[in-house]
Design an enzyme around this catalytic site. Sequence first.
Site, mmCIF file in Angstrom:
data_model
loop_
_atom_site.group_PDB
_atom_site.id
_atom_site.type_symbol
_atom_site.label_atom_id
_atom_site.label_comp_id
_atom_site.label_asym_id
_atom_site.label_seq_id
_atom_site.Cartn_x
_atom_site.Cartn_y
_atom_site.Cartn_z
ATOM 1 C CG HIS A 165 -0.275 0.031 2.538
ATOM 2 N ND1 HIS A 165 -0.187 -1.061 3.371
ATOM 3 C CD2 HIS A 165 0.349 1.033 3.182
ATOM 4 C CE1 HIS A 165 0.459 -0.737 4.462
ATOM 5 N NE2 HIS A 165 0.802 0.530 4.380
HETATM 6 P P1 TYD Z 1 -1.766 -2.949 7.606
HETATM 7 O O1 TYD Z 1 -1.305 -1.531 7.687
HETATM 8 O O2 TYD Z 1 -2.532 -3.355 6.367
HETATM 9 O O3 TYD Z 1 -0.513 -3.926 7.803
HETATM 10 P P2 TYD Z 1 0.628 -4.372 6.735
HETATM 11 O O4 TYD Z 1 0.878 -3.238 5.810
HETATM 12 O O5 TYD Z 1 1.822 -4.718 7.555
HETATM 13 O O6 TYD Z 1 0.153 -5.591 6.026
HETATM 14 O O7 TYD Z 1 -2.612 -3.266 8.911
HETATM 15 C C1 TYD Z 1 -3.084 -4.581 9.201
HETATM 16 C C2 TYD Z 1 -4.387 -4.462 9.972
HETATM 17 O O8 TYD Z 1 -4.186 -3.801 11.230
HETATM 18 C C3 TYD Z 1 -5.445 -3.662 9.224
HETATM 19 O O9 TYD Z 1 -6.692 -4.294 9.485
HETATM 20 C C4 TYD Z 1 -5.424 -2.306 9.913
HETATM 21 C C5 TYD Z 1 -5.010 -2.635 11.324
HETATM 22 N N1 TYD Z 1 -4.223 -1.558 11.952
HETATM 23 C C6 TYD Z 1 -4.760 -0.841 13.004
HETATM 24 O O10 TYD Z 1 -5.910 -1.065 13.427
HETATM 25 N N2 TYD Z 1 -4.010 0.123 13.606
HETATM 26 C C7 TYD Z 1 -2.746 0.403 13.197
HETATM 27 O O11 TYD Z 1 -2.072 1.290 13.768
HETATM 28 C C8 TYD Z 1 -2.195 -0.320 12.071
HETATM 29 C C9 TYD Z 1 -0.816 -0.042 11.544
HETATM 30 C C10 TYD Z 1 -2.975 -1.299 11.488
#
Ligand code: TYD
Length: 139
Positions: free
Chosen positions: A51
Amino acid sequence: MNSSLLRRIRTRGSTEQGFLSFFESGNDVPFTIARVYYIYDVPVETRRGMHVHKTLQQVLWCPYGEIEVILDDGNEKKSYLLDSPEKALLVLRGYWHDMYWRKEGSVLCVAASDYYDEADYIRDYDEFLRYAQEGYWDK
Ligand code: TYD
């Protein structure tokens, strides 16, 4: 692309006593830190990220293990290996990022400029390219 995105974290210590690394909002990181999170127990070769953020800025570091981060500004992709607790990677706004866990037990820590907001994410690569081509992140 700016090679200074990879920074050395200030460190004190010795092989006898161990090491302490630190960074300060404003002095070492070019934004105020609002949130810290960390990712762990990730199977080796897992890909995460995939992303870009519209406005969020982050600093990534790996206190244990090896994590490869690919930053993509829409024109160029560059790979950074976080394989030392003294390395920090700035992920400024507008960089699509993919992270690959390269070693078992690796931990990724992140300090971010703002609270979590799903509306700040772009998770579709073609949409990211459209934003980049339209100059959304041009300084
Ligand atoms: P995401 O940012 O998509 O993780 P990655 O890029 O490592 O795959 O986040 C994973 C999940 O966690 C998504 O459902 C959003 C949630 N999340 C929160 O609730 N709070 C946060 O601070 C972060 C970073 C993620």
